[in-house]
Scaffold this active site. Sequence first.
Site, PDB file in Angstrom:
ATOM      1  N   GLN A   1      39.930  42.639  33.187  1.00  6.77           N
ATOM      2  CA  GLN A   1      40.243  43.011  34.947  1.00  6.77           C
ATOM      3  C   GLN A   1      41.133  42.352  35.016  1.00  6.77           C
ATOM      4  O   GLN A   1      41.407  41.058  34.503  1.00  6.77           O
ATOM      5  CB  GLN A   1      39.196  42.825  35.036  1.00  6.77           C
ATOM      6  CG  GLN A   1      39.223  42.800  37.390  1.00  6.77           C
ATOM      7  CD  GLN A   1      37.912  41.794  37.783  1.00  6.77           C
ATOM      8  OE1 GLN A   1      37.592  40.956  37.398  1.00  6.77           O
ATOM      9  NE2 GLN A   1      37.482  42.705  37.754  1.00  6.77           N
TER      10      GLN A   1
ATOM     11  N   TYR B   1      39.126  37.958  47.322  1.00  7.36           N
ATOM     12  CA  TYR B   1      40.506  37.946  46.489  1.00  7.36           C
ATOM     13  C   TYR B   1      41.721  37.955  46.994  1.00  7.36           C
ATOM     14  O   TYR B   1      42.019  38.486  48.021  1.00  7.36           O
ATOM     15  CB  TYR B   1      40.780  37.550  44.475  1.00  7.36           C
ATOM     16  CG  TYR B   1      39.103  36.947  43.872  1.00  7.36           C
ATOM     17  CD1 TYR B   1      38.510  35.364  44.420  1.00  7.36           C
ATOM     18  CD2 TYR B   1      37.377  38.052  43.353  1.00  7.36           C
ATOM     19  CE1 TYR B   1      37.735  34.478  43.753  1.00  7.36           C
ATOM     20  CE2 TYR B   1      36.594  37.304  43.385  1.00  7.36           C
ATOM     21  CZ  TYR B   1      36.206  35.358  43.838  1.00  7.36           C
ATOM     22  OH  TYR B   1      35.582  34.833  43.485  1.00  7.36           O
TER      23      TYR B   1
ATOM     24  N   CYS C   1      32.315  36.041  35.807  1.00  6.71           N
ATOM     25  CA  CYS C   1      32.992  35.113  35.300  1.00  6.71           C
ATOM     26  C   CYS C   1      31.918  34.377  34.144  1.00  6.71           C
ATOM     27  O   CYS C   1      31.242  33.526  34.792  1.00  6.71           O
ATOM     28  CB  CYS C   1      33.587  34.347  36.565  1.00  6.71           C
ATOM     29  SG  CYS C   1      35.004  35.133  37.115  1.00  6.71           S
TER      30      CYS C   1
ATOM     31  N   ALA D   1      36.996  38.120  35.001  1.00  3.17           N
ATOM     32  CA  ALA D   1      38.758  38.763  36.260  1.00  3.17           C
ATOM     33  C   ALA D   1      39.588  37.666  35.543  1.00  3.17           C
ATOM     34  O   ALA D   1      39.052  36.585  35.234  1.00  3.17           O
ATOM     35  CB  ALA D   1      38.384  37.814  37.346  1.00  3.17           C
TER      36      ALA D   1
END
Length: 358
Positions: A100, A181, A26, A58
């Site tokens: 992703q 997550y 990220c 992500a």
Amino acid sequence: MTSALFAPITLRGTTVRNRVWVSPMCQYSSIDGLPNDWHLVHLGQFAAGGAGLVMTEASAVVPEGRISPQDAGIWNDEQVAAWRRVVDFLHARGATAGMQLAHAGRKASTRRPWEGHGSVAPDDGGWTSVAPSAEAFADYAEPHALSAEEIAALPGAFAAGARRALAAGFDLVELHFAHGYLVHQFLSPLSNHREDAYGGSFENRTRLAVEILAAVRAEVGGDVPVLVRISATDWAEGGWDEDDSVALARALADAGADLVDTSTGGNSPHADIPVEPGYQVPFAERIRRETGVPTGAVGMISEPAHAEKVVATGQADVVLLARALLRDPHWPLRAAHELGVDDDVTWPEQYARAARWP
């Protein structure tokens, strides 16, 4: 001399030039989910540096699925156009491009790391997060417990994200079911206390993961590889463990997964993690050995000889690097030299003079 690390690998209709892959990282640098020049340079340097697969951070399939308000996304066509510019550069440098797909669940709407800790309030540009149960992670804001109707919409959201990823030119997608997550929250009994078809038994807690994968597989067809990142253990008593992960890997393979990207942790703030080089490799090795599913190993693999050993001895099929690549974006080029297989990598013409090692 030959190298297992620099041998190509083929998954379905895609051949990746080597087994040094870029782990999703990220960047907390988007506005409205759009990648920008930072992402082009950040990801492009890894392609120029010789990595086989370059994976995006992500990328949220819905706005409320972002980890922070500054996370990237793939929920609209404007984002497709912005990602296409990045993908074109990755392909021009010979790398395979992967996206992703993610939903952060109760760990959404958080501050980016250099701006503090905790949740961003709706009045400050955040939103109310969602989860299988209305239970907060650590000191984050309490999430909204998803209704059955809201859960039913999630596979379609991931499938739409996959469709847009392919429209942007990505060669494969990875489903983010790890690190505490949303899908990991459903998998783990530490965070899933539902009493309906998505809670309780192992079959129920894994139902959403299988449904999302099945929807994505149906969307992308039979030629596109679909990877899945899981956390093989919560590192916490009473949580998800490696036996669960072996069973899940079998179910994922049946639903169309091509590789299990094997990480750990992220769902418990009280996890006791024995961090050391390669500490997650045994999980990838066990899943590969007991299920026959190809795996990726990740986590403190930073030395070329170590990465070579992981692949050459069959502990995993690929290695995914993160911080090692931030420190040295041209790690694959250096690794090939240290392993004595310089001919297995291609230097950018602009950098070719540096290929003459002293």
